[in-house]
Enzyme design. Sequence first.
Site, mmCIF file in Angstrom:
data_model
loop_
_atom_site.group_PDB
_atom_site.id
_atom_site.type_symbol
_atom_site.label_atom_id
_atom_site.label_comp_id
_atom_site.label_asym_id
_atom_site.label_seq_id
_atom_site.Cartn_x
_atom_site.Cartn_y
_atom_site.Cartn_z
ATOM 1 C CB ALA A 10 -2.985 3.241 1.860
ATOM 2 C CG MET A 11 -0.364 2.040 -4.302
ATOM 3 S SD MET A 11 1.325 1.546 -3.846
ATOM 4 C CE MET A 11 2.263 2.559 -4.970
ATOM 5 C CD GLU A 12 3.760 4.768 -2.360
ATOM 6 O OE1 GLU A 12 2.979 4.055 -1.693
ATOM 7 O OE2 GLU A 12 4.936 4.453 -2.575
ATOM 8 C CG HIS A 49 3.191 5.968 5.127
ATOM 9 N ND1 HIS A 49 4.360 5.656 5.774
ATOM 10 C CD2 HIS A 49 3.243 5.312 3.939
ATOM 11 C CE1 HIS A 49 5.081 4.850 5.024
ATOM 12 N NE2 HIS A 49 4.417 4.617 3.894
ATOM 13 C CD GLU A 50 0.212 5.104 1.658
ATOM 14 O OE1 GLU A 50 0.984 5.195 0.684
ATOM 15 O OE2 GLU A 50 0.324 4.209 2.525
ATOM 16 C CG HIS A 87 5.063 7.195 0.024
ATOM 17 N ND1 HIS A 87 6.399 6.894 0.130
ATOM 18 C CD2 HIS A 87 4.399 6.141 0.593
ATOM 19 C CE1 HIS A 87 6.534 5.725 0.751
ATOM 20 N NE2 HIS A 87 5.350 5.252 1.057
ATOM 21 C CD GLU A 97 7.231 2.284 1.455
ATOM 22 O OE1 GLU A 97 6.749 2.895 2.418
ATOM 23 O OE2 GLU A 97 6.658 2.235 0.332
HETATM 24 N N1 B3K Z 1 4.001 1.580 -1.085
HETATM 25 C C1 B3K Z 1 2.856 0.830 -0.646
HETATM 26 C C2 B3K Z 1 3.136 -0.600 -0.395
HETATM 27 C C3 B3K Z 1 3.059 -1.443 -1.582
HETATM 28 C C4 B3K Z 1 3.189 -2.893 -1.240
HETATM 29 C C5 B3K Z 1 3.292 -3.731 -2.440
HETATM 30 N N2 B3K Z 1 3.359 -5.151 -2.127
HETATM 31 C C6 B3K Z 1 2.232 1.417 0.574
HETATM 32 C C7 B3K Z 1 3.136 2.197 1.441
HETATM 33 O O1 B3K Z 1 4.071 1.723 2.005
HETATM 34 O O2 B3K Z 1 2.910 3.366 1.534
HETATM 35 ZN ZN ZN Z 2 5.014 3.628 2.288
#
Ligand code: B3K
Ligand code: ZN
Length: 886
Positions: free
Chosen positions: A284-286, A319-320, A323, A342
């Site tokens: 996933a991505m935040e 988690h997201e 962030h 992270e």
């Molecule tokens: N921040 C993103 C990870 C991105 C990975 C890019 N290759 C998800 C996370 O750790 O929450």
């Molecule tokens: Zn993360």
Amino acid sequence: MDITTPPIAPEAGPALADAAPTPHEPPVIRREDYRPFPWLVPEVRLDFTLGLTHTLVEAQLTVQRNARADRAETIRLNGDGLAPLGVLVDGAPVDWHMDGGDCIVPLRGETHLITITTAIDPSANTQLMGLYASNGMLCTQCEAEGFRRITFFPDRPDVLSVYRVRMCGDKAAFPVLLCNGNKIAEGDNGDGTHWAEWHDPWPKPSYLFALVAGDLVANSRPFTTCSGRVVTCNIWVRKEDLARTDHALESLHRAMKWDEEVFGREYDLDLYNIVAVSDFNMGAMENKGLNIFNTKYVLADPDTATDADFDAVEGVIAHEYFHNWSGNRVTCRDWFQLSLKEGFTVLRDQLFSQDMRGEAVKRIEDVRILRAAQFPEDAGPLAHPIRPDSYREISNFYTATVYNKGAEVIRMMRSMVGEARFRAGCDLYFARHDGEAATCEEFVKAIEDGAGIDLSRFRLWYSQAGTPRVAVSQEVEGDRLRLTLRQSVPPTPGQPHKQPMPIPLRLAVHSRRGALGEERLIVLEEAEQSFDLPLAGPDPVVSINRGFTAPVIIERTLAREDLVFLAAHDDDPFARSEALQELAVAHLVGVASGTLAPDEQAAGEAAIIAAFASSLADNALDDAMRGELLLLPSETYLFEAMAVGERKADPGAIHAAREGLKAAIGAALGGELRALHARASAVAREDPAGRGARKVKTIALGLIAAADPAAAAALAAAQYDAADNMTDRQGALMVLAGLDCPEREGRLADFYARYRDNALVVDKWFSLQALSLHPQVIDHVRALAEHPDFTLRNPNRVRALHMAFAGNPKAFHAPSGEGYRIIADVILALDPINPQTAARFVPALGRWQRIEPGRAALMRAELERIMAAGKLSRDTFEQVSRSLEG
Ligand code: B3K
Ligand code: ZN
């Protein structure tokens, strides 16, 4: 599912270190070369004319000189695969030029407006970085360096801007238009297209930009924050998936509340959107206000998702969300600081899940993951500190070290100062750096100042790679115990010599006669240090690294009866499970390396069987914890324990030893295991005890299968047929998939027929065959790669088949080398399509130095074959070259 990454042997082939650099060798980026960017970009306007095959992007950047940086007469706008269609400065054409993929624009004044236009084809974007098409929708992934595939921009995390985005597209194809922040206007063009304008008031780096356009529906429920603001929370999915989004939405609300209560962090926009997409490189991505998720971490209902899937959804959603503060409000100065966001956010999600599901089991699970994924990384050619010093491709550094060891390092600080002072340190960090791009050093300084602790030497945890080893010896002197601890941090690539680091250890000195000692925290600061501790009674037994306070390897030889005592009586549940693991590791490594005399082997096996018997009989245990106590250490972890000093790991011997022990346990405790299976099968799905019951049910089946395959096949088939949930169904099928039995084929076919329209469940069908103990698993994997549902274009599917296979130690390490060849072939085929995902397979081949010479040579030969194949991506080149150098 355990993804194995095996170890290595130096004599197995010529080193590549002296080879001439290939013409395509990508440059090394170094942490010490960081310089502030000469320009600030306070405002960005983006105008998208959207299409699946043709999207036009006009970007307007307001730039002004950065007084804190060296003066420059140009601005470097990063680009990747783009050609500018037009570049204007303050409305007039300028004499720009390209440098590699970047566009260099001359700027003489103090502030300027740069307008730059690009065109992209999202449907051709198989890398899934930047703007791409997935299932007829458009979505983005920008971290770490994907934004430069959309438009030219200073694509680095220390350039923060306020974004205003207008998007226009076909109304039928893209009825929903989403971006970061709040929607401020929308309209219909009357020609079949419509538009929306979004504004995100919070300055952010380009990696947090996100856009989604598609035919989506939302599960929506408001959350009222601690200060009384109402936040609209939406989970956007395709219509057919809507019924499986409640758990994600509830998890989001739980995470929002927990972060207010535990870290004092309130959400800061009126809208929180999550979109699920099926083609996604990671979990996933935040992105600010618009998280984009792999469907795997959003969709869940009992028929299609296991209990572990439910937990993973809750954990990743949290988690997201977390962030938003640890990552978005305070971001990273450069990518070397990745663990700043992270590691901290993993710790926060682990603490959240501990609070939601129970501390002991969650801690045991997290340590198991650390040992299976991070310890091997730290002991191999790809070892790096949690704050790396250099990289060629940053995507390769989203590792278990940066994430999981990063979390452990921060957890150690928390253990040393206690919860309240840690919270004061975190508050200070957020207050000091809100709206900034910060460094790991600034985080440590804030904890130091806010919590009132000297962390000078502790900082070494950020710069030194390798898992420390702590050797323990003890001596009784009168009514005291003298505990002597010696630490050493092994050499890692580029770091031959290490300094001692502060290692906090919770411990207690029990008496084997029954008295339990009081717990205390000591900090081992020196290379060698002794501690005088009170005795609780005669026959002292030290319970050390309770709760796994430090990510280290404890080296000690404890008498078998001491370990049995700890496994049965320790008052720290983690230490209890740890004693069992220690017992099993010592026995299995002894058996695998052939160093145990027959009577010792028999005694070791008997002790483990007795410990398993008492876990089965102990009515004070709940099933969730009982399940943990019935799990043997993973083969990956056993490789690590076997490959010490000059001794190499022998995957074949480890597998045989572990399966042999499972069979002995299954044979000795068959009656008890069958009774457990029967008791657990009688618990209804909705019963609060149902989760634990489902967990032990399948663990029991696995042990029975090792001793009596026919009985296990019958029980598993019955469990499969009676299942009213995916946990039972998948568990039963996993056991059947590993057996050469008549029940196998029909159930596998039934599972596929039942769920063929559900991609996430079809992924499970691929995985459990690739992970199975079946003797023909290599043939099965080859056949599955030809299945009409298999594609290299979908990362979930490739991971389901090939990553699962690489995590199947017996098959991957087949002595013929076929397993290695399959994975090398996948890397070569996938690299031109999706380099980020291709490079993730390299570590499986990369640990040849610590493995026995026969297999090591075969693994190395595959790495050399990949290297020789010519133009590799930056991602794969870096991982393969580091793996060959060791
Ligand atoms: N921040 C993103 C990870 C991105 C990975 C890019 N290759 C998800 C996370 O750790 O929450
Ligand atoms: Zn993360």
